[in-house]
Scaffold this motif. Structure first.
Motif, PDB file in Angstrom:
ATOM      1  N   LYS A  28     -10.967  24.196  -2.524  1.00 12.16           N
ATOM      2  CA  LYS A  28     -10.092  23.376  -1.672  1.00 12.16           C
ATOM      3  C   LYS A  28      -9.068  24.274  -0.984  1.00 12.16           C
ATOM      4  O   LYS A  28      -7.859  24.115  -1.153  1.00 12.16           O
TER       5      LYS A  28
ATOM      6  N   TYR B 254      -7.269  25.721  -7.018  1.00 12.16           N
ATOM      7  CA  TYR B 254      -7.768  25.413  -5.675  1.00 12.16           C
ATOM      8  C   TYR B 254      -9.052  26.188  -5.392  1.00 12.16           C
ATOM      9  O   TYR B 254      -9.978  25.683  -4.747  1.00 12.16           O
TER      10      TYR B 254
ATOM     11  N   GLU C 142      -6.621  22.498   1.488  1.00  9.26           N
ATOM     12  CA  GLU C 142      -5.551  21.795   0.774  1.00  9.26           C
ATOM     13  C   GLU C 142      -4.510  22.784   0.254  1.00  9.26           C
ATOM     14  O   GLU C 142      -3.307  22.518   0.294  1.00  9.26           O
TER      15      GLU C 142
END
Length: 467
Positions: free
Chosen positions: A185, A180, A188
């Motif tokens: 991200k 990630y 997320e």
């Protein structure tokens, strides 16, 4: 995936080992069943003697030619001793005997992965998935292959599948955080970790990774709360204390940060990074003696930690001990020669010591390594202006604007230099740009050159923008 060998210390195992060693001494040939051979092989693996283990396997294969288990062990040991081609041949034989044994494909996948033959590695790991009883580790191995291929999206897919099967796999959580992070991200990742925590609220690793994601998004209060949960679940979680300290620093809560950093010492030995972080907190609090004390502890523990030497220099600079500070700045620079902050501090120290040519050379380095440092451009141009090098000062700001077109401070400074050069028309042009961008900052102009308060042309232009 490395095979974990569990050495069996039962009486039966010991008898088998004793009997095998007697056979070797007597240069004889005894028969052993397959279980006995496994005991003997594992004994030598336990003793970190792969050569003798391979000798036992030769005997085992000769007496049990249809037992794939020995060929798989042989391949593992051959791989361990860097005999890759022989390991692959052993696995070929094992596959012919027992094509449904998942360990064959896992081991072959590892071999191809070590050879950076990623597609062949994937092919074997995915074959193993169809055969193995438990697949969480294999799914994680597939994720590692995708990571090595820089395909982090697919890596995330397989890490999540692995975690669905084994929520206790902390390695999977940390690898997921890494992916990630690479993909930037964080939002997320926060959604995932919250869902994970809903299913396993006592996962200190999930809380920790959630906290790190908040931290990277500058959501420091939420990060601190999540670190606190991680610490509540795992009291000796030193990394969580350290990162919580970093989050507190970001909120300028330096006294609290010092206490949290010190808590790490209860669970792991003091280290240079933590001493350095404490030193920085004391520096921010203006307690320079304490700061220097911790920076010195840090440098003594890790003489290669550039920030510790730099920190000592900063504390000396604050006491106007510029010559001494230079010595420590240079030690930092020896360890990190392209650090723009170090060069900036050196440029400033030389300037304060009146060593102007050396200061100019250092500013050139600052701007080479960090051309978006607006303060460095302003300070450098000020130095040139003070030396009567007005045209160079204006050229410096012109270059600064190319690198930082949105920095309104630079436009206001350009106005001052152009007025000093007698170029009123161009000065007004830059003033209008600055006032369009941020009229409230026009005071910058007068702070730098107070005499401009008497310049009617400047005041007239400003009055059109300021009601």
């Amino acid at each position: 995936m490395e095979e974990e060998f569990e050495f069996n210390n039962s009486e039966e195992a010991q008898q088998s080992i004793k009997r095998y060693e007697e056979m070797i001494r007597n240069e004889d040939q005894y028969f052993f069943d397959s279980q006995a051979f496994e005991y003997i092989i594992d004994n030598y693996i336990e003793k970190n003697d792969p050569v003798k283990a391979l000798q036992v396997i030769d005997f085992a294969v000769s007496q049990h030619p249809y037992a794939a288990v020995f060929l798989i062990k042989q391949a593992q040991l051959l791989l361990f001793t860097n005999q890759v081609n022989k390991a692959l041949k052993a696995l070929e034989k094992a596959e012919m005997l027992e094509p449904s044994d998942a360990d064959i494909y896992v081991l072959r996948g590892n071999i191809y992965q070590s050879l950076e033959q990623h597609l062949l590695a994937l092919e074997n790991f995915k074959k193993a998935l169809t055969l193995a009883e438990t697949t969480d580790d294999i799914l994680l191995q597939i994720a590692f292959v995708y990571q090595n291929m820089h395909d982090y999206e697919n890596a995330i897919v397989y890490i999540k599948k692995s975690l669905e099967q084994n929520m206790e796999n902390k390695d999977g959580l940390y690898e997921l955080a890494f992916c990630y992070d690479i993909l930037d991200k964080q939002e997320e990742s926060i959604i995932f970790y919250k869902e994970y925590i809903d299913n396993d609220p006592y996962s200190f690793a999930a809380w920790y990774n959630l906290a790190n994601s908040y931290h990277k998004l500058d959501r420091f209060e939420e990060a601190i709360d999540a670190y606190d949960y991680a610490i509540l679940i795992k009291e000796n979680f030193a990394s969580a204390y350290y990162n919580k300290g970093n989050a507190l620093v970001q909120l300028d809560r330096y006294n609290e940060a010092i206490e949290v950093y010190r808590q790490t010492f209860e669970y792991e030995p003091p280290n240079a990074d933590t001493y350095c972080a404490i030193g920085e907190c004391y520096e921010k609090l203006g307690e320079m003696d304490e700061a220097r004390s911790y920076y010195k502890k840090s440098a003594k523990m890790d003489p290669k930690l550039a920030d510790a030497w730099f920190g000592i220099g900063v504390t000396l600079n604050s006491e106007e001990r510029y010559f001494e500070s230079l010595h420590f700045y240079k030690k930092a620079l020896e360890l990190d020669n392209e650090n723009a902050d170090f060069w900036f501090a050196i440029a400033d120290a030389y300037y304060k010591l009146g060593q102007i040519p050396e200061s100019i050379q250092a500013y050139d380095k600052v701007l080479e390594y960090n051309p978006v440092d607006v303060e460095a451009w302003l300070d450098y141009s000020t130095l040139l202006y003070e030396q009567g090098r007005l045209w160079e000062a204006s050229e410096t700001i012109s270059e600064a604007i190319k690198n930082n077109p949105d920095a309104v401070e630079l436009y206001y400074r350009m106005v001052a230099y152009l007025i000093a050069l007698g170029n009123s028309d161009e000065a007004i042009h830059y003033l209008e740009i600055a006032l369009n961008a941020d009229p409230d900052k026009h005071y910058i102009l007068f702070d730098y050159l107070p005499q401009l308060k008497e310049n009617h042309l400047i005041l007239e232009v400003i009055s059109r923008f300021i009601k």
